[in-house]
Enzyme design. Sequence first.
Site, short mmCIF file in Angstrom:
data_model
loop_
_atom_site.label_atom_id
_atom_site.label_comp_id
_atom_site.label_asym_id
_atom_site.label_seq_id
_atom_site.Cartn_x
_atom_site.Cartn_y
_atom_site.Cartn_z
N CYS A 68 0.80 -1.22 0.00
CA CYS A 68 0.00 0.00 0.00
C CYS A 68 0.84 1.27 0.00
CB CYS A 68 -0.94 0.00 1.20
SG CYS A 68 -2.08 -1.42 1.21
N HIS A 84 -3.20 7.05 2.08
CA HIS A 84 -3.66 5.75 1.60
C HIS A 84 -5.04 5.48 2.19
CE1 HIS A 84 -4.20 1.56 1.01
NE2 HIS A 84 -3.87 1.21 2.24
N ASN A 95 -10.27 -0.22 0.17
CA ASN A 95 -8.81 -0.18 0.16
C ASN A 95 -8.31 -0.78 -1.14
OD1 ASN A 95 -6.06 -0.67 0.50
ND2 ASN A 95 -6.25 -1.34 2.61
#
Length: 330
Positions: free
Chosen positions: A115, A256, A286
């Site tokens: 990520c 993020h 996500n």
Amino acid sequence: MVQQSGVIITGSGSATPATVLNNQSFSQLVDTSDEWIRSRTGIGSRRLATTAESLSSIASAAGREAIAMAGITPAEIDLILLATSSADDLFGSACQVQARLGASNAVAFDLTAACSGFVFGMVTAAQYIRTGVYQNVLLIGADVLSRWVDWEDRRTCVLFGDGAGAVVMQADKRDRLLGFELKSDGTENHCLNLSYQGKPKQLMDGVEVTQGTYQPITMNGKEVYRFAVQRVPEVIDKALFRANLTVDNIDWLLLHQANQRILDAVADRLKIPARKVISNLAHYGNTSAASIPLALDEAVRQGQVQPNHIIAASGFGAGLTWGAAIFQWK
């Protein structure tokens, strides 16, 4: 001596699959509800790639948009960096993206930092540009983590979505990548994994190898939350210091998109008002390396992010890895 150059970001793009899975649908898969998911994550729906879609196809679509916004052609791209943890091929998908785009003059390779991949990729691209090696770099963050989710684990299956985002970074007399800081801590690797699991296979007497495949994502949610809320404000502060800026100079905080509670907690620790926080987590979940460029592209196209706005971006995730980049749009 190699000529030094500045870095500017001249285009953005994004792409997501058409299939939408909302929270209500999850009650057919696991013991959960829309209220349970929203209250703990802030996520309302996510996009999922079908069997007809691939990582390279959505990454290429995002890249094509970014190239168009930058006002150049695929043939002018010198380098393609694909930040991903879910390539179509274990050897990498960047070259497939290169072929799909017709970027015949570009060298292409994958970069894996989960990520944090997009932020790590931005810093990597900047080094090639600043040293005069390449002039035009296409950086793509893309992931199709639906391939690696345990759809019976309600702690993780509700979190992830598929998508891609991209930017074009170019050489310029000005330098709009104002500061950065990158970090890694392998001692905490166990907190978030997509691990290989193999079984012994004896080839002959005295010769044994391992064969297997990767297992679904596992995560210690409490530890990841604690890590992110502590480390992300620190790394943003360090990047701001390197940029000779303060929190007051930030126009947008772009984190993020992992969990709305993390976004809120980081903004609160930095004393950044909610109106300056970019969030599209509710609609996409996500998307790992795609989340920052996907949110950036939407904010640009919706007119939120304007030329000369200063953005503090931070990625964090498996590795564990985390980092921040302070840049000025256009």
